[in-house]
Write a protein that holds these residues in place. Sequence first.
Motif, PDB file in Angstrom:
ATOM      1  N   TYR A 341       0.850  -1.190   0.000  1.00  0.00           N
ATOM      2  CA  TYR A 341       0.000   0.000   0.000  1.00  0.00           C
ATOM      3  C   TYR A 341       0.887   1.241   0.000  1.00  0.00           C
ATOM      4  CZ  TYR A 341       1.090   0.593   4.987  1.00  0.00           C
ATOM      5  OH  TYR A 341       1.743   0.786   6.176  1.00  0.00           O
ATOM      6  N   GLU A 342       0.317   2.344  -0.419  1.00  0.00           N
ATOM      7  CA  GLU A 342       0.968   3.646  -0.348  1.00  0.00           C
ATOM      8  C   GLU A 342       0.204   4.516   0.631  1.00  0.00           C
ATOM      9  OE1 GLU A 342       1.087   5.232  -4.281  1.00  0.00           O
ATOM     10  OE2 GLU A 342       2.237   3.555  -5.108  1.00  0.00           O
ATOM     11  N   GLY A 343       0.906   5.456   1.269  1.00  0.00           N
ATOM     12  CA  GLY A 343       0.252   6.340   2.226  1.00  0.00           C
ATOM     13  C   GLY A 343       0.693   6.060   3.644  1.00  0.00           C
ATOM     14  N   GLU A 344       0.061   6.764   4.566  1.00  0.00           N
ATOM     15  CA  GLU A 344       0.466   6.700   5.966  1.00  0.00           C
ATOM     16  C   GLU A 344      -0.169   5.538   6.729  1.00  0.00           C
ATOM     17  OE1 GLU A 344       2.801   8.621   7.296  1.00  0.00           O
ATOM     18  OE2 GLU A 344       3.038   9.534   5.322  1.00  0.00           O
ATOM     19  N   SER A 345      -1.366   5.115   6.308  1.00  0.00           N
ATOM     20  CA  SER A 345      -2.119   4.143   7.099  1.00  0.00           C
ATOM     21  C   SER A 345      -2.415   2.884   6.298  1.00  0.00           C
ATOM     22  CB  SER A 345      -3.451   4.751   7.579  1.00  0.00           C
ATOM     23  OG  SER A 345      -3.223   5.922   8.338  1.00  0.00           O
ATOM     24  N   GLU A 346      -2.434   1.771   6.978  1.00  0.00           N
ATOM     25  CA  GLU A 346      -2.820   0.518   6.339  1.00  0.00           C
ATOM     26  C   GLU A 346      -4.294   0.571   5.959  1.00  0.00           C
ATOM     27  OE1 GLU A 346      -2.004  -2.711   8.943  1.00  0.00           O
ATOM     28  OE2 GLU A 346       0.157  -2.295   9.080  1.00  0.00           O
ATOM     29  N   PRO A 347      -4.667  -0.003   4.840  1.00  0.00           N
ATOM     30  CA  PRO A 347      -6.090  -0.099   4.497  1.00  0.00           C
ATOM     31  C   PRO A 347      -6.842  -0.817   5.617  1.00  0.00           C
ATOM     32  CG  PRO A 347      -4.722  -0.717   2.632  1.00  0.00           C
ATOM     33  CD  PRO A 347      -3.807  -0.591   3.796  1.00  0.00           C
ATOM     34  N   PRO A 348      -8.048  -0.363   5.953  1.00  0.00           N
ATOM     35  CA  PRO A 348      -8.772  -0.940   7.096  1.00  0.00           C
ATOM     36  C   PRO A 348      -8.932  -2.453   7.041  1.00  0.00           C
ATOM     37  CG  PRO A 348      -9.834   1.084   6.384  1.00  0.00           C
ATOM     38  CD  PRO A 348      -8.755   0.792   5.378  1.00  0.00           C
ATOM     39  N   LEU A 349      -9.168  -3.010   5.860  1.00  0.00           N
ATOM     40  CA  LEU A 349      -9.351  -4.460   5.767  1.00  0.00           C
ATOM     41  C   LEU A 349      -8.116  -5.203   6.239  1.00  0.00           C
ATOM     42  CD1 LEU A 349     -11.083  -6.872   4.813  1.00  0.00           C
ATOM     43  CD2 LEU A 349     -10.004  -6.624   2.575  1.00  0.00           C
ATOM     44  N   LEU A 350      -6.936  -4.679   5.914  1.00  0.00           N
ATOM     45  CA  LEU A 350      -5.689  -5.347   6.282  1.00  0.00           C
ATOM     46  C   LEU A 350      -5.245  -4.982   7.689  1.00  0.00           C
ATOM     47  CD1 LEU A 350      -3.757  -4.974   2.911  1.00  0.00           C
ATOM     48  CD2 LEU A 350      -5.210  -6.859   3.697  1.00  0.00           C
ATOM     49  N   ALA A 351      -5.603  -3.790   8.149  1.00  0.00           N
ATOM     50  CA  ALA A 351      -5.226  -3.385   9.504  1.00  0.00           C
ATOM     51  C   ALA A 351      -5.850  -4.288  10.555  1.00  0.00           C
ATOM     52  CB  ALA A 351      -5.644  -1.930   9.741  1.00  0.00           C
ATOM     53  N   GLN A 352      -6.944  -4.961  10.193  1.00  0.00           N
ATOM     54  CA  GLN A 352      -7.611  -5.868  11.135  1.00  0.00           C
ATOM     55  C   GLN A 352      -6.857  -7.183  11.329  1.00  0.00           C
ATOM     56  OE1 GLN A 352     -11.396  -6.499   9.285  1.00  0.00           O
ATOM     57  NE2 GLN A 352     -12.224  -4.493   9.843  1.00  0.00           N
ATOM     58  N   VAL A 353      -5.939  -7.498  10.435  1.00  0.00           N
ATOM     59  CA  VAL A 353      -5.285  -8.800  10.447  1.00  0.00           C
ATOM     60  C   VAL A 353      -4.105  -8.780  11.414  1.00  0.00           C
ATOM     61  CG1 VAL A 353      -4.208 -10.595   9.050  1.00  0.00           C
ATOM     62  CG2 VAL A 353      -5.960  -9.108   8.037  1.00  0.00           C
ATOM     63  N   HIS A 354      -4.048  -9.766  12.285  1.00  0.00           N
ATOM     64  CA  HIS A 354      -2.999  -9.815  13.307  1.00  0.00           C
ATOM     65  C   HIS A 354      -1.632 -10.024  12.673  1.00  0.00           C
ATOM     66  CE1 HIS A 354      -0.796 -11.155  16.925  1.00  0.00           C
ATOM     67  NE2 HIS A 354      -1.729 -10.490  17.600  1.00  0.00           N
ATOM     68  N   ARG A 355      -0.632  -9.510  13.316  1.00  0.00           N
ATOM     69  CA  ARG A 355       0.735  -9.577  12.791  1.00  0.00           C
ATOM     70  C   ARG A 355       1.267 -10.997  12.720  1.00  0.00           C
ATOM     71  NH1 ARG A 355       3.616  -4.796  12.431  1.00  0.00           N
ATOM     72  NH2 ARG A 355       2.405  -2.955  13.025  1.00  0.00           N
ATOM     73  N   THR A 356       0.708 -11.908  13.472  1.00  0.00           N
ATOM     74  CA  THR A 356       1.157 -13.299  13.348  1.00  0.00           C
ATOM     75  C   THR A 356       0.671 -13.937  12.044  1.00  0.00           C
ATOM     76  OG1 THR A 356      -0.793 -14.056  14.577  1.00  0.00           O
ATOM     77  CG2 THR A 356       1.220 -13.618  15.851  1.00  0.00           C
ATOM     78  N   VAL A 357      -0.371 -13.363  11.460  1.00  0.00           N
ATOM     79  CA  VAL A 357      -0.916 -13.875  10.201  1.00  0.00           C
ATOM     80  C   VAL A 357      -0.377 -13.091   9.004  1.00  0.00           C
ATOM     81  CG1 VAL A 357      -3.048 -14.304   8.896  1.00  0.00           C
ATOM     82  CG2 VAL A 357      -3.004 -14.658  11.367  1.00  0.00           C
ATOM     83  N   LEU A 358      -0.236 -11.773   9.168  1.00  0.00           N
ATOM     84  CA  LEU A 358       0.246 -10.900   8.099  1.00  0.00           C
ATOM     85  C   LEU A 358       1.373 -10.047   8.668  1.00  0.00           C
ATOM     86  CD1 LEU A 358      -0.061  -9.761   5.217  1.00  0.00           C
ATOM     87  CD2 LEU A 358      -1.763  -8.153   6.132  1.00  0.00           C
ATOM     88  N   GLN A 359       2.601 -10.410   8.329  1.00  0.00           N
ATOM     89  CA  GLN A 359       3.750  -9.665   8.821  1.00  0.00           C
ATOM     90  C   GLN A 359       3.862  -8.308   8.140  1.00  0.00           C
ATOM     91  OE1 GLN A 359       7.390 -11.909   8.716  1.00  0.00           O
ATOM     92  NE2 GLN A 359       6.741 -13.285  10.347  1.00  0.00           N
ATOM     93  N   ARG A 360       4.424  -7.348   8.852  1.00  0.00           N
ATOM     94  CA  ARG A 360       4.618  -5.998   8.314  1.00  0.00           C
ATOM     95  C   ARG A 360       6.085  -5.762   8.008  1.00  0.00           C
ATOM     96  NH1 ARG A 360      -0.509  -7.345  10.101  1.00  0.00           N
ATOM     97  NH2 ARG A 360      -1.928  -5.580   9.822  1.00  0.00           N
ATOM     98  N   GLY A 361       6.308  -4.927   6.935  1.00  0.00           N
ATOM     99  CA  GLY A 361       7.665  -4.505   6.629  1.00  0.00           C
ATOM    100  C   GLY A 361       8.363  -5.417   5.633  1.00  0.00           C
TER     101      GLY A 361
END
Length: 361
Positions: A341-361
Amino acid sequence: MTVTYLDLAPEQRARLDALSFEGHHLVSGPPGSGKSILAAQRAVMLALTGTPVIVLTYSNLLRQTLAATVHALGPADGSVRVTTAHRWLAEWYGATPPRGGDGWYDWDALFNRAAEPASTHAPTLVVDEGQDLPPEFYLLCRMIGARTTVFADECQRLTDTNSTLDEIARNLGRCTRDELDGNHRNTQQIAELAAHFHPGSGAPVPPARQGPPPRLHRFHERGAADLLILLAQAQPRKSIGVIAGSKHTQFSLLGSIQKRAPRLKPQLYTSEAKGPLYRRLDLDRPGIVIVHRASAKGLGFDTVVIPDTHRDAATDPTSAALRMSYYVMATRARQELHLGYEGESEPPLLAQVHRTVLQRG
């Protein structure tokens, strides 16, 4: 009679062998259950009985994929033909049918033609991703006496004129139904993320195969192209599917990669192309393939990159259509899945996903 089975698990082969050569059949199953390869196998087996078979798809890109699979199975006599439903309907009608208001043809005109005395034998049809064809199509199949086998998953509907499994079975008439299980495409980690988007009441049983967790990237300018170049150079023998939300994103990524890493020779598909350029793909060649979300269904890649999830930031994250779209896109990946994604904030649909399921960075 000798039948070649291509990459089938024992349970898939058993389901295929159990299908009668007569009557109508509806086979449903989740992503990764092998519906497309079973559709190709089913067509070849029917052709071995001496009957020409027509394999139908909604998507032209899926048509290319299935045609390659049918070719690999070896029927060299032309007894199996793969085409789109739109093209076959026009050929069956005998001229270009009048258009309807839903992107299809005028169904009343087709029904009137079906009521005329038949001049040819009833066709034998195999339909892949059958949920994307309208209910009227299956009623027409019944009217003309077509022997029809449909492979479908109503949790992967991406068109506005689609059919539920019940509508398909009801309109075909007497129809046997079978359900596939198992996920032979994704890793457990990819399936776990896809389950977060699953639009149905219960997610499919996850596969046992392991792999790296899906990853969410925050892209700066040209960051998506950077990631794609890095992946392609690190995995030169892998297929990398880029599933974009707009034609602008498709061509922007294509131009950036061609300029900075021309040796990668990325491919792009758009259904709006008028000629073979950007409409035909070399599906045997590894590397980057850039497709639109609307063309992704039925495809599979070693690595999938969804580069522009910020396009969905303003969409209600509880939207069934949005969740179904991400469910389809995520389940295209066999080994790795990257979202960006581009921008400052994660899209809401993905922001709901826990970091153990969807890693960041």
